[in-house]
Design an enzyme around this catalytic site. Structure first.
Site, mmCIF file in Angstrom:
data_model
loop_
_atom_site.group_PDB
_atom_site.id
_atom_site.type_symbol
_atom_site.label_atom_id
_atom_site.label_comp_id
_atom_site.label_asym_id
_atom_site.label_seq_id
_atom_site.Cartn_x
_atom_site.Cartn_y
_atom_site.Cartn_z
ATOM 1 N N ASP A 1 -15.865 -33.572 -6.256
ATOM 2 C CA ASP A 1 -17.212 -33.787 -6.764
ATOM 3 C C ASP A 1 -17.054 -34.290 -8.208
ATOM 4 O OD1 ASP A 1 -19.912 -33.915 -7.191
ATOM 5 O OD2 ASP A 1 -20.337 -31.918 -6.414
HETATM 6 C C1 BGC Z 1 -23.212 -33.847 -6.949
HETATM 7 C C2 BGC Z 1 -22.711 -34.601 -5.743
HETATM 8 C C3 BGC Z 1 -22.911 -36.077 -5.936
HETATM 9 C C4 BGC Z 1 -22.228 -36.520 -7.197
HETATM 10 C C5 BGC Z 1 -22.343 -38.014 -7.463
HETATM 11 C C6 BGC Z 1 -22.672 -34.421 -8.236
HETATM 12 O O1 BGC Z 1 -23.349 -33.880 -9.320
HETATM 13 O O2 BGC Z 1 -22.882 -32.482 -6.837
HETATM 14 O O3 BGC Z 1 -23.376 -34.149 -4.587
HETATM 15 O O4 BGC Z 1 -22.449 -36.786 -4.814
HETATM 16 O O5 BGC Z 1 -22.797 -35.822 -8.282
HETATM 17 O O6 BGC Z 1 -23.597 -38.381 -7.841
#
Ligand code: BGC
Length: 709
Positions: free
Chosen positions: A268
């Site tokens: 993530d």
């Molecule tokens: C989230 C993810 C997301 C990523 C990219 C993160 O803050 O937890 O679910 O895909 O950002 O935007």
């Protein structure tokens, strides 16, 4: 001799252009690159390409570029023209293409689509999403979010499919197939025990292995084994003291080992915490940038802390998946500025919102509205501030939102008076409610990534608003625009209640179709609605939000309805519950065979069969739910969902439904032997239309206890 000679040509073909860029400049001079031969298997093509890559080129593949060109997408790995490697373009995709993309369709929240209990609809949801992602140039779609909802206050509940591992697994597989059928690689997230937003960058989930296997792992297991998902996103939090993205047990032993995941694990955004530990323990790619996986990883490989074999394995997984999905071979013409909307996608958005709407209360036959001569729409979400989606990285730039007031006005007869009060002024709302036949109050929660809800109450003055309106008008209907459960101190005062979730851009059209009965409400709750703030599975601070950074999963497998059933607590609305405008009869229930010996017939199924009839006057749909109860002597949970099917029926129509149960439906995870067990005994099969309404019951005898590894 001849073979050796050919081998040298191949080596020169791939090394010369790297050494002397002039060779790369002229395409006509460049010999065909062996990995571009489509007839070869993905693994072989990846291995050929890997041999041709320099260390720098490998390092480029394992992290996102920061900043991204034009700030497009959520993550970006640049193309490598020398080696014909296409760029990786990763975009968020929960209820539509995210990351500020415009000219896209806003679908209802995933929890709304899941509430349809219709895997075919969820498959189409994935298709629409995948199609728009691909049209935008995305080749990795970041979704679906498949974690089991443990804490009802979790801020990302709206992004999920609810509280049951089996149910979430079915929905995950359906959506992943849908997304991947359109071109993009899907991404199962967030792995694992990502169950709260408070303290999400540091939280440590303390969870025992049995709970991990029985409750939290199954959606990911299904995403890998049945959905053939191409990527998995490791989560922000720690599980049992180790960050998800450097957790050897989760990544190497379970995901890539026992589940046989052959795709790649990306972190993530900001969930990578180390270079060497992450590289050694199974993280293939750092996202969004390269804090740990660019220069630091290159240095670690050069000084031997991370072996070239380990780096190769990470790159190989990325390349194999890219080859498997045809990214080297397909022409993807769309770009971030392409308008990907279609009339079909908008129609689907409306259909999904309608199919997910759950009718929870309907007294005096108030719904569907037939000829109400005057209606009041009350509440900010009714028009002033429609609540069509949740917040965070899933946010979609909606091209339009039809508000409930607009939808109802469009639908109401010409002579119906439709008035509106935004609810900020209670006296005004009461005055408006007094003058109409029916008052419809739209209330909402404001859920989003990064924060849990402080409690289960409706925020602001919304409880008072409902009570005040209900005192002024007995024909009060409440429409909930929430991503999860809320407390309802006013439930006894109102006559109608619909959970419409975060319904997407077609909000008003969908709710008008449900209110007026153009469409039968056939949604069912994929999570339990509690009666009080304390009668929930995670009521202590040790459990949520945790103490000193530790959230203790002391409720073990008693998650969602399992806890209510095990503790004999009556919820306000149970898991799997939802009413309809028509009436269904379930009959002729049978279970075959009555006895099974899995030691000799391991792949045999047990079939639960029944007849479902629409005995009412309107077309509608019913969901048949099958729960299995372990023999009482085992001291296990009272019952668990193991199969379901949605049946659409015209008035008077009957359909025969067969639901298959397999070995796993009867299993217990044994953490001593690390295996699934199927203890001997008489199991109950319970069938009905909610977790608390299971009138059809039968038994099956399991006569042996094989152990499966
Ligand atoms: C989230 C993810 C997301 C990523 C990219 C993160 O803050 O937890 O679910 O895909 O950002 O935007």
């Amino acid at each position: 001799m001849r073979v050796r000679y050919l081998g040298w040509i191949a080596v020169l073909a791939v090394t010369l252009p790297a050494t002397f860029p002039l060779f790369a400049a002229s395409k006509s001079l460049r010999p065909t690159q062996p990995w571009m031969d489509k007839s070869l298997p993905a693994e072989q093509r990846a291995n050929l390409l890997l041999q041709a890559m320099t260390l720098d080129e490998k390092i480029t593949m394992v992290h996102g570029m920061d900043p991204r060109p034009n700030n497009e997408y959520a993550g970006y790995v640049p193309p490598n023209p020398r080696l014909s490697i296409p760029a990786l373009k990763l975009a968020d995709g929960r209820a539509g293409v995210g990351n500020h993309a415009t000219d896209v369709t806003l679908l209802p929240a995933p929890i709304a689509a899941a509430a349809s209990w219709d895997t075919a609809l969820m498959h189409r949801y994935g298709q629409v999403l995948g199609n728009e992602e691909w049209g935008k140039g995305t080749n990795v779609a970041l979704g679906p979010t498949i974690d089991v909802v443990r804490v009802p206050e979790w801020g990302r509940t709206f992004e999920t499919f609810g509280e049951d591992p089996y149910f979430n697994a079915q929905m995950a597989v359906a959506e992943i197939h849908g997304i991947q059928s359109q071109g993009p690689i899907a991404d199962a997230n967030m792995y694992l025990t990502m169950n709260q937003e408070n303290n999400r960058f540091k939280e440590n989930s303390i969870v025992d292995p049995r709970t991990l296997h029985e409750i939290y792992l199954p959606p990911f297991e299904a995403a890998v084994e049945q959905g053939h998902v191409g990527t998995v996103m490791c989560a922000y939090i720690k599980t049992n003291g180790v960050y998800s993205c450097e957790n050897q047990y989760l990544l190497k032993d379970l995901l890539k080992g026992r589940l046989g995941f052959s795709g790649w694990v990306m972190s993530d955004w900001g969930a990578t915490h180390s270079t060497v530990a992450s590289a050694k323990n199974g993280l293939d790619q750092e996202m969004g940038g390269g804090t740990y996986y660019s220069q630091a990883l290159k240095a670690a490989v050069e000084n031997g802390q991370v072996s070239m074999a380990t780096l190769n394995e990470h790159v190989r997984r990325i390349l194999v998946t890219m080859f498997r999905f045809g990214l080297f071979d397909k022409d993807q013409s769309g770009s971030w500025t392409t308008d990907v909307r279609t009339a079909e996608h908008a129609a689907f958005s409306r259909e999904a919102a309608e199919q997910g709407s759950a009718l929870l209360k309907n007294e005096h036959g108030l719904l569907p509205l037939s000829n109400a001569s005057s209606i009041a729409v009350i509440g900010a979400a009714g028009d002033l501030k429609p609540k069509a989606q949740g917040g965070g990285s899933s946010t979609v730039v909606a091209s339009y939102i039809v508000t409930p007031l607009q939808g109802i006005r469009k639908h109401a007869a010409d002579d119906t008076r439709v008035s509106y009060a935004d609810g900020s002024d209670l006296a005004h709302a009461i005055a408006v409610a007094r003058t109409v036949r029916v008052a419809i109050v739209f209330v909402n929660t404001d859920e989003g990534e990064g924060r849990d809800r402080p409690n289960l109450e409706l925020p602001g003055n919304q409880d008072q608003l409902i009570s005040a309106v209900a005192s002024a008008n007995p024909n009060t209907i409440v429409v909930l625009n929430t991503g999860g459960p809320v407390l309802m101190p006013w439930i006894g005062k109102i006559r109608g209640l619909i959970e419409a979730w975060y319904p997407g851009q077609e909000d008003g059209n969908a709710i008008a179709a449900i209110l007026y009965g153009d469409v039968d409400p056939s949604g069912k709750l994929p999570l339990t609605f509690p009666r009080t703030a304390t009668e929930i599975p995670t009521a202590t601070r040790q459990q949520w939000p945790g103490i000193d950074g530790n959230s203790t999963y002391s409720e073990k497998s008693d998650v969602g309805y399992r806890w209510y059933d095990a503790n004999n607590v009556r919820p306000l609305f149970p898991f799997g519950y939802g009413l309809s405008y028509t009436t269904f009869k379930l009959s002729q229930f049978s279970v075959t065979p009555k006895k099974i010996d899995w030691a000799t017939n391991p792949s045999n199924n047990i079939n639960a069969e029944l007849e479902v009839t629409n005995v009412g006057k309107r077309p509608g749909a019913e969901v048949v739910e099958v729960y299995v109860a372990q023999p009482e002597k085992n001291g296990e949970l009272p019952r668990q969902l193991r199969a379901f099917s949605k049946v659409f029926l015209q008035p008077g129509e009957s359909k025969h439904v067969t639901l298959a149960l397999n070995k796993r439906s009867f299993s217990i995870y044994d953490s001593t032997s690390h295996a699934w067990k199927f203890p001997d005994g008489t199991y109950k099969i319970l069938v009905g239309t909610s977790s608390r309404d299971l009138p059809l019951q039968s038994t099956v005898v399991i006569s042996s206890s094989p152990v499966s590894h």
